[in-house]
Design an enzyme around this catalytic site. Structure first.
Site, PDB file in Angstrom:
ATOM      1  N   ASN A  42       0.874  -1.180   0.000  1.00 11.17           N
ATOM      2  CA  ASN A  42       0.000   0.000   0.000  1.00 11.17           C
ATOM      3  C   ASN A  42       0.912   1.230   0.000  1.00 11.17           C
ATOM      4  OD1 ASN A  42      -1.763   2.073   0.516  1.00 11.17           O
ATOM      5  ND2 ASN A  42      -2.252   1.428   2.610  1.00 11.17           N
ATOM      6  N   GLU A  73      -5.689  -4.805  10.683  1.00 10.91           N
ATOM      7  CA  GLU A  73      -4.668  -3.776  10.857  1.00 10.91           C
ATOM      8  C   GLU A  73      -4.971  -2.974  12.125  1.00 10.91           C
ATOM      9  OE1 GLU A  73      -2.558  -2.584   6.986  1.00 10.91           O
ATOM     10  OE2 GLU A  73      -4.270  -1.281   7.230  1.00 10.91           O
ATOM     11  N   LYS A 126       0.117   4.242  -0.296  1.00 15.00           N
ATOM     12  CA  LYS A 126      -0.513   5.454   0.241  1.00 15.00           C
ATOM     13  C   LYS A 126      -0.237   6.629  -0.698  1.00 15.00           C
ATOM     14  CE  LYS A 126      -0.138   3.390   4.762  1.00 15.00           C
ATOM     15  NZ  LYS A 126      -0.087   3.536   6.201  1.00 15.00           N
ATOM     16  N   SER A 139       3.054  -1.957  10.391  1.00  5.60           N
ATOM     17  CA  SER A 139       4.487  -2.000  10.687  1.00  5.60           C
ATOM     18  C   SER A 139       5.145  -3.346  10.370  1.00  5.60           C
ATOM     19  CB  SER A 139       4.752  -1.603  12.146  1.00  5.60           C
ATOM     20  OG  SER A 139       4.395  -0.247  12.343  1.00  5.60           O
ATOM     21  N   GLU A 190      -6.773   4.961   7.808  1.00  2.00           N
ATOM     22  CA  GLU A 190      -6.550   6.385   7.488  1.00  2.00           C
ATOM     23  C   GLU A 190      -7.787   6.992   6.831  1.00  2.00           C
ATOM     24  OE1 GLU A 190      -2.831   5.792   5.423  1.00  2.00           O
ATOM     25  OE2 GLU A 190      -1.883   5.319   7.342  1.00  2.00           O
ATOM     26  N   GLY A 225       1.975   2.482  10.732  1.00  2.00           N
ATOM     27  CA  GLY A 225       2.898   3.617  10.656  1.00  2.00           C
ATOM     28  C   GLY A 225       3.626   3.918  11.958  1.00  2.00           C
ATOM     29  N   HIS A 278      -9.572   1.483   4.927  1.00  5.24           N
ATOM     30  CA  HIS A 278      -8.281   1.642   5.609  1.00  5.24           C
ATOM     31  C   HIS A 278      -8.451   2.597   6.794  1.00  5.24           C
ATOM     32  CE1 HIS A 278      -4.159   2.824   6.434  1.00  5.24           C
ATOM     33  NE2 HIS A 278      -3.809   1.685   5.865  1.00  5.24           N
TER      34      HIS A 278
END
Ligand code: PGA
Length: 253
Positions: free
Chosen positions: A11, A164, A13, A210, A97, A170, A95
């Site tokens: 991904n 996740e 991003k 991560s 985010e 991150g 996701h």
């Protein structure tokens, strides 16, 4: 039951430029024969999906799509059908985010997943608890509830679920192997309750948050983990290939 082929998806991003598509070829070259036993996919920014797919080297996915299936007056949105038309095979939906930065809830995520299926794409549906929820002992409940509400009821087995934990994305922090094993067991149970035992048995459940060359071998050895959704470490071919090569299925070839 046919064994689930591991999937390791990058991904990107909001990173990369056209020149960085060369990392795809470099990753596939470095991964070598490992690719026979492992599906490797790339989710670049939408602007580069068509160019990435045109390389013909690996399946490509979008990072989001509209929850609306037909065309329409939706400035800035990209439909699942458009991603499919650009050569995508996957699309990430829900996701953390998107959920946090764009206020996307389970109902919208479910509509996006439905749109993905309608367009012939496999959605990669992301779920996972926040740190506060884990500390409160609610990781299992929160994740199961997200699965129940984000996964379309009659979803077929080409669905991909990505567990996740939000606090691991991150952050360079990851759950323990035992925690990942617990959450993946729970996720498959919740999936079975939603889409039926046989579709759930065929669906791949990825771990994300991560993942790096340092921890990939341990994560891939955990029962119930069918691969990974990789953010930062998917941007550079050397890092991403090291993760792919850490999968036990890599040495089988
Ligand atoms: P990360 O991101 O690997 O950089 O933690 C994972 C993801 O957001 O999918």
């Amino acid at each position: 039951m046919t064994p689930r082929k591991p999937l390791i998806a990058g991904n990107w991003k909001m990173h990369g430029r056209r020149a960085d598509l060369a990392e795809i070829a470099a990753t596939m070259r470095l991964a070598g024969a490992a690719r026979e036993g492992i599906e490797v996919a790339f989710c670049p920014p939408a602007a580069y999906v068509a160019a990435a797919a045109a390389l013909g080297l690996a399946p490509v996915g979008g990072q989001d799509c509209s929850g609306q299936q037909g065309d329409g007056a939706r400035t800035g949105e990209i439909s699942a059908a458009m991603l499919a038309d650009c050569g995508a095979a996957y699309v990430i939906v829900g996701h953390s985010e998107r959920r946090a930065q764009h206020g996307e809830g389970d109902e919208l995520v479910c509509a996006k997943a439905k749109a993905a299926f309608a367009a012939g794409l496999s959605p990669i549906i992301c779920v996972g608890e926040s740190w506060r929820e884990r500390e409160a002992g609610r990781a299992a409940d929160v994740t199961a509830a997200q699965i129940a509400a984000s996964v379309p009821e009659s979803a077929p087995a080409n669905l991909v679920l990505a567990y996740e934990p939000v606090w691991a994305v991150g952050s360079d922090r990851t759950p323990t192997a035992a925690e990942i094993a617990d959450m993946h067991r729970l996720a498959r149970e919740a999936l079975a309750a939603r889409i039926g035992v046989s579709a759930a048995a065929g669906a791949r459940i990825l771990y994300g948050g991560s993942v790096s060359a340092r921890n990939a071998a341990e994560i891939f050895s955990i029962t119930g983990v069918d691969g990974a959704l990789v953010g930062r470490a998917s941007l550079k071919a050397a890092d991403f290939a090291a993760i792919i090569l850490a999968h036990p299925a890599a040495s089988a070839h």
